[in-house]
Motif scaffolding. Structure first.
Motif, PDB file in Angstrom:
ATOM      1  N   SER A 101       0.864  -1.179   0.000  1.00  0.00           N
ATOM      2  CA  SER A 101       0.000   0.000   0.000  1.00  0.00           C
ATOM      3  C   SER A 101       0.897   1.224   0.000  1.00  0.00           C
ATOM      4  N   PRO A 102       0.329   2.430  -0.207  1.00  0.00           N
ATOM      5  CA  PRO A 102       1.158   3.633  -0.124  1.00  0.00           C
ATOM      6  C   PRO A 102       1.851   3.804   1.228  1.00  0.00           C
ATOM      7  N   SER A 145       2.306  15.656  -1.506  1.00  0.00           N
ATOM      8  CA  SER A 145       1.457  14.786  -0.674  1.00  0.00           C
ATOM      9  C   SER A 145       0.544  13.902  -1.506  1.00  0.00           C
ATOM     10  N   CYS A 146       1.008  13.546  -2.699  1.00  0.00           N
ATOM     11  CA  CYS A 146       0.249  12.628  -3.549  1.00  0.00           C
ATOM     12  C   CYS A 146       0.451  11.190  -3.100  1.00  0.00           C
ATOM     13  N   ASN A 147      -0.582  10.384  -3.272  1.00  0.00           N
ATOM     14  CA  ASN A 147      -0.428   8.929  -3.143  1.00  0.00           C
ATOM     15  C   ASN A 147      -0.662   8.237  -4.480  1.00  0.00           C
ATOM     16  N   SER A 166      -4.866  12.924   6.305  1.00  0.00           N
ATOM     17  CA  SER A 166      -5.039  12.710   7.743  1.00  0.00           C
ATOM     18  C   SER A 166      -6.262  11.848   8.051  1.00  0.00           C
ATOM     19  N   THR A 167      -7.062  11.524   7.007  1.00  0.00           N
ATOM     20  CA  THR A 167      -8.219  10.650   7.194  1.00  0.00           C
ATOM     21  C   THR A 167      -7.749   9.196   7.199  1.00  0.00           C
ATOM     22  N   PRO A 168      -8.590   8.252   7.618  1.00  0.00           N
ATOM     23  CA  PRO A 168      -8.167   6.839   7.674  1.00  0.00           C
ATOM     24  C   PRO A 168      -7.924   6.214   6.311  1.00  0.00           C
ATOM     25  N   ASN A 169      -8.441   6.815   5.216  1.00  0.00           N
ATOM     26  CA  ASN A 169      -8.270   6.197   3.902  1.00  0.00           C
ATOM     27  C   ASN A 169      -6.809   6.213   3.494  1.00  0.00           C
ATOM     28  N   PRO A 170      -6.355   5.229   2.682  1.00  0.00           N
ATOM     29  CA  PRO A 170      -4.968   5.194   2.218  1.00  0.00           C
ATOM     30  C   PRO A 170      -4.611   6.436   1.437  1.00  0.00           C
TER      31      PRO A 170
END
Length: 612
Positions: free
Chosen positions: A281-282, A357-359, A608-612
């Motif tokens: 994952s990221p 801050s890209c994933n 900062s949210t729980p999503n990847p």
């Protein structure tokens, strides 16, 4: 007539879906000899080295053909071509950035490389491998044609006959032609620079007579990930050279996995369970060494294990909701005004995306070099990979469809073991009409037949209507993610139009904004209403971000246009463009524009949210 075309397309697709590309993958794991470096060249705008004065293709043994030796047999022989060290191009690399005379050149350039070669084993086969040549390549070794390839961004290889390759004094010639044509992919009309040349690595590959040509391993579709143990993996190993081996052995040493599979044909099915695994994952871009061997061959690779799927209105990575904080990238290094091609270039471009801050990155509008996907694997960056079915290709042509399908197959074949790639894209901003929709639908089917473990999409356009923006392209029925390019505030009104924007979606699927952006010249300042100013681009992004925060819950992310300014002959405002598309958040010299901070702040908030 349209029904006849659709029948031809479907017949062609059915036939081609059953065939296999002859591409050898995993080049880094094989015995190779680099042919990179200085190549001699001849510029040939009239194709004189290929055609005679009647414009007929020269015979193979024609001594005036540029693929044959330029040395006269004696002092009386007339020779009208000569390769010399006076004219050198570096490979890999585009010709546009290597000499001023090539800046706008489109046409034929002949490349020549002399080399000696000694096999490590007399029994080995030898292949000549090109990472990419833009656009059309005719390849000759010691006067013998090895083959032809079309497609400027995908790899290809030719087997070298034993009778042709010599220990000393080999004479390799490549006719490279980057001329744009209506019936090619891409077509004549694009919004990027048509860099010509041998733009990626050239290598000789040695393999045994029976060798491992390709493989695929991924977590089984639909597998439960409630625990990290006993996760089913499936795939295949493609063999070349007959069934001299009784079994294929697959190893993941770190997980203490060693499995043997019987060989019953050229393609061996693989299935086993991972006793325990850290999913890629990221946040945790975990890669495992995989070893695949037979009694004659052995290859190693580093791969990650992860799942990607659409469930309802969400994209799930490893079973968790995913929001893609993306950016579009062209395969170009602005400061040097050249094609990107090596690992250092990939680290530079993807490093800038990480700084934003890209994933996720959208690699536009064609398959980028292999270093990009492999570096994304190691850095933990998700990837959208695309073929150059762009704007106005000839959707009525079965030949054009086959060219697009071939490039799709070559892209997927090269990169189907890269965990970072989660989306195959079959095109960008294509016009809505029935023949185009069927053309694209068949490409989507081809992508799924080649690789069912990833998502398939295409960058669509917005149907701007008074008071409402509709996403109703009929192609949306067939993609996994409804992706679209929107430019509210640049091509459609001013940025404050975002405040009253209303959206209607014809499809109950995750949607993704595959482009949005505004153009500005770094260092040009004015108030926020002044086009081309940094303040206008900054205002554009502020209004976009405010609108995005009001989007419905099936909004899965965005990849604004674009990370860095890039060259484009379409951009001819001689004050603010001068042959550059300046929608980048970073300018031609690597300097960040004011809008960079706006998008980064939004991405920092989302991360900062729980999503990847």
């Amino acid at each position: 007539m349209r029904k006849l075309f659709l029948f031809a397309i479907c017949t062609l697709f059915t036939h081609m879906a059953m065939s296999q590309t002859n591409l050898i993958t995993g080049i880094a794991a094989r015995k190779t000899t680099s042919l990179n470096g200085a190549w001699q060249y001849i510029v040939d705008p009239y194709g004189t080295g290929f055609y005679d004065y009647r414009y007929q293709e020269r015979k193979e043994n024609d001594r005036e053909a540029y693929w044959n030796t330029d040395e006269p047999v004696n002092k009386t022989e007339r020779k009208e071509h000569k390769f010399t060290d006076k004219y050198i191009l570096q490979v890999p690399g585009d010709w546009n950035s290597q000499a001023e005379k090539f800046l706008y050149y489109e046409g034929i350039v002949w490349y020549k490389k002399s080399f000696d070669f000694t096999r490590t084993s007399a029994a080995n086969k030898v292949y000549l491998y090109f990472g990419a040549v833009n656009y059309e390549a005719d390849v000759y070794l010691n006067g013998k044609k090895l083959g032809k390839h079309k497609g400027g961004f995908t790899p290809f290889n030719f087997e070298v006959p034993d009778s042709v390759l010599k220990a000393t004094g080999n004479y390799l010639v490549v006719k490279v032609d980057n001329t744009r044509h209506k019936d090619e992919v891409p077509t004549v009309n694009t919004d990027w620079w048509n860099y010509g040349g041998i733009t990626r690595d050239v290598q000789l590959i040695e393999v045994p007579q029976a060798f491992i040509q390709d493989y695929s391993l991924h977590i089984k579709k639909g597998a439960s990930l409630k625990t990290s143990k006993n996760i089913p993996v499936e795939g295949w190993v493609q063999l070349n050279g007959g069934q001299s081996s009784k079994e294929v052995i697959v190893e993941v040493p770190e997980l203490k996995i060693k499995k043997a599979f019987p060989v019953t044909g050229d393609k061996v099915a693989i299935q086993f369970n991972l006793p325990a695994v850290q999913l890629w994952s990221p946040q945790t871009p975990r890669l495992y060494t995989v070893v695949i061997s037979t009694n004659t061959d052995r290859i190693e690779d580093k791969i990650g294990f992860r799942t990607i799927e659409v469930v309802g209105k969400q994209i799930l990575l490893n079973g968790n909701p995913l929001f893609m904080r993306g950016i579009c990238i062209h395969e170009e290094i602005p400061r040097q005004i050249r094609r990107a091609y090596n690992k250092q270039d990939a680290l530079q471009l993807l490093g800038l995306a990480k700084e934003l801050s890209c994933n996720m990155v959208r690699l536009a509008h064609y398959p980028h070099n292999e270093n990009m996907a492999r570096t994304a694997d190691s850095l933990g960056i998700l990837v959208w990979s695309e073929i150059p079915v762009y704007w106005t290709i000839d959707f009525n042509s079965t030949e054009v469809f086959e060219k697009a399908r071939t490039q799709l197959a070559e892209m997927i074949t090269r990169d189907h073991n890269r965990a970072s790639i989660i989306i195959w894209s079959v095109g960008n901003e294509t016009p809505v009409k029935p023949v185009r929709t069927n053309f694209m639908r068949n490409l989507i089917s081809a992508a799924r037949s080649l690789d069912s473990s990833r998502l398939v999409s295409a960058a669509l356009e917005v149907n701007y209507q008074p008071g409402v923006n509709k996403i109703d392209d009929p192609l949306g029925e067939y993609v996994d993610i409804v992706s679209f390019n929107e430019y509210l505030g640049w091509y459609a009104g001013l940025p404050d139009r975002c405040r009253t924007a209303k959206w209607e979606f014809a499809y109950n699927k995750p949607f993704f904004i595959s482009e949005t952006g505004a153009e500005t010249l770094y260092g040009f300042h004015g108030d926020s209403l002044t086009r081309w100013s940094e303040e206008y681009q900054e205002w554009f992004y502020r209004e976009q971000v405010a609108m995005l925060k009001r989007m419905p819950d099936n909004f899965a992310g965005l990849s604004p246009w674009i990370l860095c300014d890039f060259r484009s002959p379409r951009r001819n405002n001689q004050t603010f463009q001068e042959g550059w598309n300046n929608k980048g958040l970073i300018d031609q010299q690597g300097r960040k524009k004011k809008a960079f901070a706006v998008l980064k702040a939004y991405y920092d908030e989302k991360s900062s949210t729980p999503n990847p």
